[in-house]
Design a protein around this motif. Structure first.
Motif, short mmCIF file in Angstrom:
data_model
loop_
_atom_site.label_atom_id
_atom_site.label_comp_id
_atom_site.label_asym_id
_atom_site.label_seq_id
_atom_site.Cartn_x
_atom_site.Cartn_y
_atom_site.Cartn_z
N GLY A 24 51.25 28.09 82.64
CA GLY A 24 50.26 28.15 83.69
C GLY A 24 49.18 27.10 83.64
O GLY A 24 48.60 26.83 82.61
N ARG A 25 48.94 26.52 84.78
CA ARG A 25 47.75 25.71 84.95
C ARG A 25 46.71 26.63 85.58
O ARG A 25 47.03 27.45 86.41
N TYR A 26 45.48 26.47 85.20
CA TYR A 26 44.36 27.21 85.75
C TYR A 26 44.32 28.67 85.34
O TYR A 26 43.33 29.32 85.58
N GLU A 27 45.35 29.20 84.76
CA GLU A 27 45.30 30.59 84.33
C GLU A 27 45.23 30.70 82.82
O GLU A 27 44.99 31.77 82.29
N ARG A 28 45.38 29.59 82.12
CA ARG A 28 45.37 29.65 80.65
C ARG A 28 44.07 30.18 80.08
O ARG A 28 44.11 31.02 79.17
N PRO A 29 42.89 29.76 80.53
CA PRO A 29 41.66 30.30 79.93
C PRO A 29 41.57 31.82 80.05
O PRO A 29 41.23 32.50 79.08
N GLY A 30 41.90 32.36 81.21
CA GLY A 30 41.86 33.81 81.39
C GLY A 30 42.89 34.52 80.54
O GLY A 30 42.61 35.56 79.94
N CYS A 31 44.06 33.97 80.48
CA CYS A 31 45.12 34.56 79.64
C CYS A 31 44.76 34.48 78.17
O CYS A 31 45.02 35.42 77.41
N LEU A 32 44.15 33.39 77.78
CA LEU A 32 43.73 33.22 76.39
C LEU A 32 42.70 34.28 76.01
O LEU A 32 42.81 34.93 74.97
N ARG A 33 41.72 34.49 76.89
CA ARG A 33 40.71 35.52 76.63
C ARG A 33 41.34 36.91 76.56
O ARG A 33 41.01 37.71 75.69
N ALA A 34 42.25 37.21 77.49
CA ALA A 34 42.89 38.52 77.51
C ALA A 34 43.75 38.75 76.27
O ALA A 34 43.68 39.82 75.65
N LEU A 35 44.54 37.76 75.91
CA LEU A 35 45.39 37.89 74.73
C LEU A 35 44.55 38.06 73.47
O LEU A 35 44.85 38.91 72.63
N HIS A 36 43.48 37.31 73.36
CA HIS A 36 42.61 37.40 72.19
C HIS A 36 41.94 38.78 72.12
O HIS A 36 41.79 39.35 71.05
N ALA A 37 41.57 39.34 73.28
CA ALA A 37 40.95 40.66 73.31
C ALA A 37 41.94 41.76 72.92
O ALA A 37 41.59 42.71 72.24
N MET A 38 43.19 41.61 73.34
CA MET A 38 44.19 42.66 73.09
C MET A 38 44.88 42.53 71.74
O MET A 38 45.25 43.55 71.15
N ALA A 39 45.08 41.31 71.28
CA ALA A 39 45.82 41.12 70.02
C ALA A 39 45.26 39.92 69.27
O ALA A 39 45.91 38.89 69.14
N PRO A 40 44.04 40.05 68.76
CA PRO A 40 43.41 38.89 68.11
C PRO A 40 44.21 38.34 66.93
O PRO A 40 44.18 37.14 66.67
N GLU A 41 44.97 39.20 66.26
CA GLU A 41 45.75 38.74 65.11
C GLU A 41 46.91 37.84 65.53
O GLU A 41 47.47 37.14 64.70
N ARG A 42 47.26 37.82 66.81
CA ARG A 42 48.38 37.01 67.29
C ARG A 42 47.93 35.71 67.95
O ARG A 42 48.75 34.97 68.47
N THR A 43 46.64 35.43 67.95
CA THR A 43 46.15 34.29 68.72
C THR A 43 45.73 33.08 67.90
O THR A 43 45.29 32.09 68.47
N ALA A 44 45.84 33.13 66.60
CA ALA A 44 45.35 32.01 65.78
C ALA A 44 46.00 30.68 66.18
O ALA A 44 45.30 29.68 66.38
#
Length: 98
Positions: A24-44
């Motif tokens: 995704g273009r333009y949706e990565r920042p939002g997806c990054l925030r959501a993924l980090h909020a839901m599964a911080p251990e998977r986002t390193a």
């Protein structure tokens, strides 16, 4: 393992947050925030890669949340000193460096 098998195993379906981050273009920042909020251990890994993202909002989020490492310190110094980055991102990188 063949290249095809490796590719199939690393593929994230389009309906997933990781799939959106990959394509995704333009949706990565939002997806990054959501993924980090839901599964911080998977986002390193994703946060580390986001320091080079073409979207400044993704880079800014990564500056604030990426795990400390020697590579992070080097990238933060590059971002802090970059004349093409906006003031908010340069200040965040400088603040993270201390």
């Amino acid at each position: 393992m063949s290249d095809t098998e490796a590719s199939a195993r690393s593929y994230s379906p389009p309906g997933t947050l990781l799939g959106a981050l990959e394509r995704g273009r333009y949706e990565r920042p939002g997806c990054l925030r959501a993924l980090h909020a839901m599964a911080p251990e998977r986002t390193a890994l994703v946060l580390g890669e986001s320091l080079w993202d073409c979207e400044s909002d993704a880079r800014l989020y990564a500056v604030h949340h990426a795990s400390d490492s020697p590579e992070l310190t080097l990238r933060l110094a590059e971002l802090r000193d970059s004349p093409v980055e906006d003031d908010e991102l340069r200040e965040a990188a400088a603040g993270r460096l201390g």
